[in-house]
Design a protein around this motif. Structure first.
Motif, PDB file in Angstrom:
ATOM      1  N   PRO A 193     117.496  57.098 -48.862  1.00  0.00           N
ATOM      2  CA  PRO A 193     116.886  58.388 -48.512  1.00  0.00           C
ATOM      3  C   PRO A 193     117.119  58.787 -47.061  1.00  0.00           C
ATOM      4  O   PRO A 193     117.543  59.909 -46.774  1.00  0.00           O
ATOM      5  CB  PRO A 193     115.396  58.156 -48.807  1.00  0.00           C
ATOM      6  N   GLN A 194     116.850  57.847 -46.129  1.00  0.00           N
ATOM      7  CA  GLN A 194     117.010  58.176 -44.718  1.00  0.00           C
ATOM      8  C   GLN A 194     118.472  58.408 -44.359  1.00  0.00           C
ATOM      9  O   GLN A 194     118.834  59.399 -43.722  1.00  0.00           O
ATOM     10  CB  GLN A 194     116.450  57.053 -43.836  1.00  0.00           C
ATOM     11  N   LEU A 195     119.329  57.485 -44.777  1.00  0.00           N
ATOM     12  CA  LEU A 195     120.729  57.546 -44.374  1.00  0.00           C
ATOM     13  C   LEU A 195     121.449  58.730 -45.008  1.00  0.00           C
ATOM     14  O   LEU A 195     122.179  59.457 -44.329  1.00  0.00           O
ATOM     15  CB  LEU A 195     121.439  56.247 -44.747  1.00  0.00           C
ATOM     16  N   VAL A 196     121.248  58.923 -46.300  1.00  0.00           N
ATOM     17  CA  VAL A 196     121.970  59.981 -47.002  1.00  0.00           C
ATOM     18  C   VAL A 196     121.623  61.350 -46.431  1.00  0.00           C
ATOM     19  O   VAL A 196     122.495  62.215 -46.274  1.00  0.00           O
ATOM     20  CB  VAL A 196     121.669  59.928 -48.514  1.00  0.00           C
ATOM     21  N   THR A 197     120.358  61.558 -46.093  1.00  0.00           N
ATOM     22  CA  THR A 197     119.956  62.848 -45.524  1.00  0.00           C
ATOM     23  C   THR A 197     120.712  63.139 -44.238  1.00  0.00           C
ATOM     24  O   THR A 197     121.263  64.234 -44.048  1.00  0.00           O
ATOM     25  CB  THR A 197     118.441  62.859 -45.245  1.00  0.00           C
ATOM     26  N   GLU A 198     120.770  62.148 -43.357  1.00  0.00           N
ATOM     27  CA  GLU A 198     121.444  62.347 -42.073  1.00  0.00           C
ATOM     28  C   GLU A 198     122.948  62.522 -42.255  1.00  0.00           C
ATOM     29  O   GLU A 198     123.561  63.405 -41.643  1.00  0.00           O
ATOM     30  CB  GLU A 198     121.157  61.163 -41.147  1.00  0.00           C
ATOM     31  N   VAL A 199     123.553  61.684 -43.098  1.00  0.00           N
ATOM     32  CA  VAL A 199     124.996  61.774 -43.325  1.00  0.00           C
ATOM     33  C   VAL A 199     125.357  63.113 -43.965  1.00  0.00           C
ATOM     34  O   VAL A 199     126.311  63.782 -43.555  1.00  0.00           O
ATOM     35  CB  VAL A 199     125.474  60.608 -44.213  1.00  0.00           C
ATOM     36  N   PHE A 200     124.588  63.520 -44.965  1.00  0.00           N
ATOM     37  CA  PHE A 200     124.875  64.776 -45.663  1.00  0.00           C
ATOM     38  C   PHE A 200     124.824  65.963 -44.706  1.00  0.00           C
ATOM     39  O   PHE A 200     125.718  66.820 -44.710  1.00  0.00           O
ATOM     40  CB  PHE A 200     123.873  64.975 -46.799  1.00  0.00           C
ATOM     41  N   LYS A 201     123.790  66.022 -43.876  1.00  0.00           N
ATOM     42  CA  LYS A 201     123.651  67.142 -42.937  1.00  0.00           C
ATOM     43  C   LYS A 201     124.799  67.169 -41.936  1.00  0.00           C
ATOM     44  O   LYS A 201     125.351  68.234 -41.631  1.00  0.00           O
ATOM     45  CB  LYS A 201     122.316  67.047 -42.202  1.00  0.00           C
ATOM     46  N   THR A 202     125.177  65.994 -41.427  1.00  0.00           N
ATOM     47  CA  THR A 202     126.245  65.934 -40.427  1.00  0.00           C
ATOM     48  C   THR A 202     127.592  66.325 -41.025  1.00  0.00           C
ATOM     49  O   THR A 202     128.356  67.090 -40.421  1.00  0.00           O
ATOM     50  CB  THR A 202     126.330  64.517 -39.825  1.00  0.00           C
ATOM     51  N   VAL A 203     127.886  65.804 -42.211  1.00  0.00           N
ATOM     52  CA  VAL A 203     129.159  66.130 -42.865  1.00  0.00           C
ATOM     53  C   VAL A 203     129.220  67.617 -43.190  1.00  0.00           C
ATOM     54  O   VAL A 203     130.243  68.277 -42.967  1.00  0.00           O
ATOM     55  CB  VAL A 203     129.346  65.284 -44.146  1.00  0.00           C
ATOM     56  N   ARG A 204     128.128  68.151 -43.706  1.00  0.00           N
ATOM     57  CA  ARG A 204     128.103  69.573 -44.080  1.00  0.00           C
ATOM     58  C   ARG A 204     128.294  70.476 -42.864  1.00  0.00           C
ATOM     59  O   ARG A 204     128.958  71.507 -42.932  1.00  0.00           O
ATOM     60  CB  ARG A 204     126.781  69.893 -44.772  1.00  0.00           C
ATOM     61  N   GLU A 205     127.720  70.055 -41.735  1.00  0.00           N
ATOM     62  CA  GLU A 205     127.816  70.862 -40.518  1.00  0.00           C
ATOM     63  C   GLU A 205     129.207  70.789 -39.892  1.00  0.00           C
ATOM     64  O   GLU A 205     129.775  71.809 -39.486  1.00  0.00           O
ATOM     65  CB  GLU A 205     126.774  70.383 -39.512  1.00  0.00           C
ATOM     66  N   LYS A 206     129.774  69.575 -39.819  1.00  0.00           N
ATOM     67  CA  LYS A 206     131.028  69.392 -39.094  1.00  0.00           C
ATOM     68  C   LYS A 206     132.268  69.513 -39.976  1.00  0.00           C
ATOM     69  O   LYS A 206     133.337  69.898 -39.490  1.00  0.00           O
ATOM     70  CB  LYS A 206     131.026  68.025 -38.397  1.00  0.00           C
ATOM     71  N   PHE A 207     132.131  69.165 -41.259  1.00  0.00           N
ATOM     72  CA  PHE A 207     133.296  69.164 -42.148  1.00  0.00           C
ATOM     73  C   PHE A 207     132.929  69.810 -43.484  1.00  0.00           C
ATOM     74  O   PHE A 207     132.793  69.123 -44.505  1.00  0.00           O
ATOM     75  CB  PHE A 207     133.800  67.731 -42.365  1.00  0.00           C
ATOM     76  N   PRO A 208     132.754  71.109 -43.501  1.00  0.00           N
ATOM     77  CA  PRO A 208     132.299  71.793 -44.723  1.00  0.00           C
ATOM     78  C   PRO A 208     133.268  71.681 -45.891  1.00  0.00           C
ATOM     79  O   PRO A 208     132.875  71.934 -47.034  1.00  0.00           O
ATOM     80  CB  PRO A 208     132.138  73.250 -44.264  1.00  0.00           C
ATOM     81  N   ARG A 209     134.516  71.283 -45.626  1.00  0.00           N
ATOM     82  CA  ARG A 209     135.495  71.165 -46.715  1.00  0.00           C
ATOM     83  C   ARG A 209     135.474  69.784 -47.369  1.00  0.00           C
ATOM     84  O   ARG A 209     136.208  69.535 -48.320  1.00  0.00           O
ATOM     85  CB  ARG A 209     136.896  71.477 -46.183  1.00  0.00           C
ATOM     86  N   ILE A 210     134.629  68.894 -46.858  1.00  0.00           N
ATOM     87  CA  ILE A 210     134.478  67.578 -47.478  1.00  0.00           C
ATOM     88  C   ILE A 210     133.376  67.644 -48.533  1.00  0.00           C
ATOM     89  O   ILE A 210     132.288  68.152 -48.277  1.00  0.00           O
ATOM     90  CB  ILE A 210     134.126  66.496 -46.436  1.00  0.00           C
ATOM     91  N   GLN A 211     133.669  67.119 -49.711  1.00  0.00           N
ATOM     92  CA  GLN A 211     132.681  67.056 -50.788  1.00  0.00           C
ATOM     93  C   GLN A 211     132.280  65.601 -51.001  1.00  0.00           C
ATOM     94  O   GLN A 211     133.100  64.759 -51.360  1.00  0.00           O
ATOM     95  CB  GLN A 211     133.251  67.630 -52.086  1.00  0.00           C
ATOM     96  N   LEU A 212     131.001  65.309 -50.778  1.00  0.00           N
ATOM     97  CA  LEU A 212     130.503  63.949 -50.948  1.00  0.00           C
ATOM     98  C   LEU A 212     130.100  63.694 -52.397  1.00  0.00           C
ATOM     99  O   LEU A 212     129.440  64.522 -53.022  1.00  0.00           O
ATOM    100  CB  LEU A 212     129.289  63.701 -50.048  1.00  0.00           C
ATOM    101  N   GLN A 213     130.497  62.546 -52.908  1.00  0.00           N
ATOM    102  CA  GLN A 213     130.004  62.052 -54.195  1.00  0.00           C
ATOM    103  C   GLN A 213     129.236  60.776 -53.889  1.00  0.00           C
ATOM    104  O   GLN A 213     129.822  59.751 -53.552  1.00  0.00           O
ATOM    105  CB  GLN A 213     131.153  61.776 -55.160  1.00  0.00           C
ATOM    106  N   ILE A 214     127.912  60.827 -53.978  1.00  0.00           N
ATOM    107  CA  ILE A 214     127.054  59.756 -53.469  1.00  0.00           C
ATOM    108  C   ILE A 214     126.491  58.921 -54.612  1.00  0.00           C
ATOM    109  O   ILE A 214     125.968  59.459 -55.590  1.00  0.00           O
ATOM    110  CB  ILE A 214     125.901  60.347 -52.634  1.00  0.00           C
ATOM    111  N   SER A 215     126.601  57.597 -54.463  1.00  0.00           N
ATOM    112  CA  SER A 215     126.017  56.657 -55.417  1.00  0.00           C
ATOM    113  C   SER A 215     125.042  55.766 -54.672  1.00  0.00           C
ATOM    114  O   SER A 215     125.258  55.416 -53.513  1.00  0.00           O
ATOM    115  CB  SER A 215     127.101  55.786 -56.066  1.00  0.00           C
ATOM    116  N   SER A 216     123.957  55.391 -55.351  1.00  0.00           N
ATOM    117  CA  SER A 216     122.944  54.532 -54.753  1.00  0.00           C
ATOM    118  C   SER A 216     122.666  53.361 -55.678  1.00  0.00           C
ATOM    119  O   SER A 216     122.593  53.527 -56.900  1.00  0.00           O
ATOM    120  CB  SER A 216     121.660  55.332 -54.512  1.00  0.00           C
ATOM    121  N   GLY A 217     122.534  52.163 -55.106  1.00  0.00           N
ATOM    122  CA  GLY A 217     122.272  51.000 -55.946  1.00  0.00           C
ATOM    123  C   GLY A 217     122.147  49.741 -55.116  1.00  0.00           C
ATOM    124  O   GLY A 217     122.087  49.794 -53.883  1.00  0.00           O
TER     125      GLY A 217
END
Length: 307
Positions: A101-125
């Motif tokens: 929860p903590q990490l994904v939120t920060e990573v998602f916001k940073t990637v979306r802001e700096k690299f909008p053409r990157i699409q993240l596919q996130i898995s948790s386990g």
């Protein structure tokens, strides 16, 4: 160059049959490719056994150099195509459920802001599942834990966090700040499945300390583990990051395990199934920075609710 990519992939997966499956080729054809490479090198690079293959002494010396050479070759190819500065496309990223929860939120916001053409596919386990994803190429990179500091060439060490014994609110044992490993003797424990590294670590120290581990159930789902701890009178061993919020809110209790201290070593592992794209490299950098920042918080004790 493709033969050396095959060499690295076989070394990472430790199995000719699994490598053939990942590459979608027949195993005899893959074995012939490996034999041709070994013939060109003047000798074998792997030891064959009933449980798979592993690098021999020559292969171990070559492996880090080949990985570095392939990475540089990929960079040169991207530069020649004029693509080295374009960060776009899909990145398949796996993260431990205990810190997602903590990490994904920060990573998602940073990637979306700096690299909008990157699409993240996130898995948790859990780490075992993430390691399998890296090995079979279904994940590009993953933040997972190991119980060793013998890091691979495809890993970036992030740091370590302590394991804690987790119990229900009001539990006498986990009310203390610390608990010795010997105090786990005959406690009803929930543990992850046998394929996960923590399971083996617990068995090792139980044997060393001459205590009995009372494993009442194996459970790989973090939320279900927490629910059973609160309601069924059982305990679990987790990284503090997995339960920090629950402890602070008074939903659970946690005592750090000492004598010995059980450390969870966090690493960023990268798949060798295919070259890293510019997008993967940017996400890798962002995840590394974010994970190191979160790790500093996990070095602090959780503040228990006074409710």
């Amino acid at each position: 160059m493709e033969q050396w990519r095959l060499f690295v992939q076989i070394a990472d997966l430790g199995s000719l049959s699994l490598t053939a499956t990942v590459r979608d080729v027949a195993q005899p054809a893959l074995s012939r490719q490996l034999a041709a490479l070994e013939k060109a090198c003047g000798g074998r690079l792997f030891e064959r056994g009933a449980r798979g293959v592993r690098l021999n002494e020559v292969g171990q010396r070559l492996y880090p150099q080949i990985v570095e050479w392939l990475a540089r070759a990929d960079e040169l190819l991207l530069e020649a195509r004029g693509e080295s500065r374009i960060a776009s496309g899909q990145v398949r990223f796996g993260v431990l459920a205990s810190i997602s929860p903590q990490l994904v939120t920060e990573v998602f916001k940073t990637v979306r802001e700096k690299f909008p053409r990157i699409q993240l596919q996130i898995s948790s386990g859990l780490s075992g599942m993430l390691a399998e994803g890296i090995g079979n190429g279904t994940l590009d990179l993953a933040l997972l834990s190991t119980n060793t500091r013998d890091y691979r060439s495809q890993e970036i060490p992030i740091g370590s966090v302590p394991h804690v014994l987790v119990g229900a609110p009001g539990d006498v044992i986990t009310r203390a700040k610390t608990v010795t490993f010997s105090q786990l003797d005959n406690l009803p424990l929930l543990v992850p499945g046998g394929r996960y590294a923590l399971h083996g670590l617990l068995l090792h120290w139980a044997h060393r300390k001459k205590i009995s581990l009372n494993v009442v159930a194996e459970c790989d789902a973090l939320d279900l583990q927490k629910q059973l701890i609160r309601t069924a009178g059982v305990y679990a061993i987790m990284a503090i990051s997995a339960v920090r919020s629950d402890v602070e809110k008074g939903f659970l209790q946690a005592a750090e395990i000492v004598s010995p201290a059980l450390q969870r070593n966090l690493v960023l592992r990268v798949s060798s199934a295919k070259p890293l794209t510019p997008a993967c490299r940017e996400v890798l950098r962002i995840v590394e920075q974010s994970a190191i920042g979160l790790l500093k918080a996990d070095a602090k004790p959780a503040v228990r609710s006074k409710r």
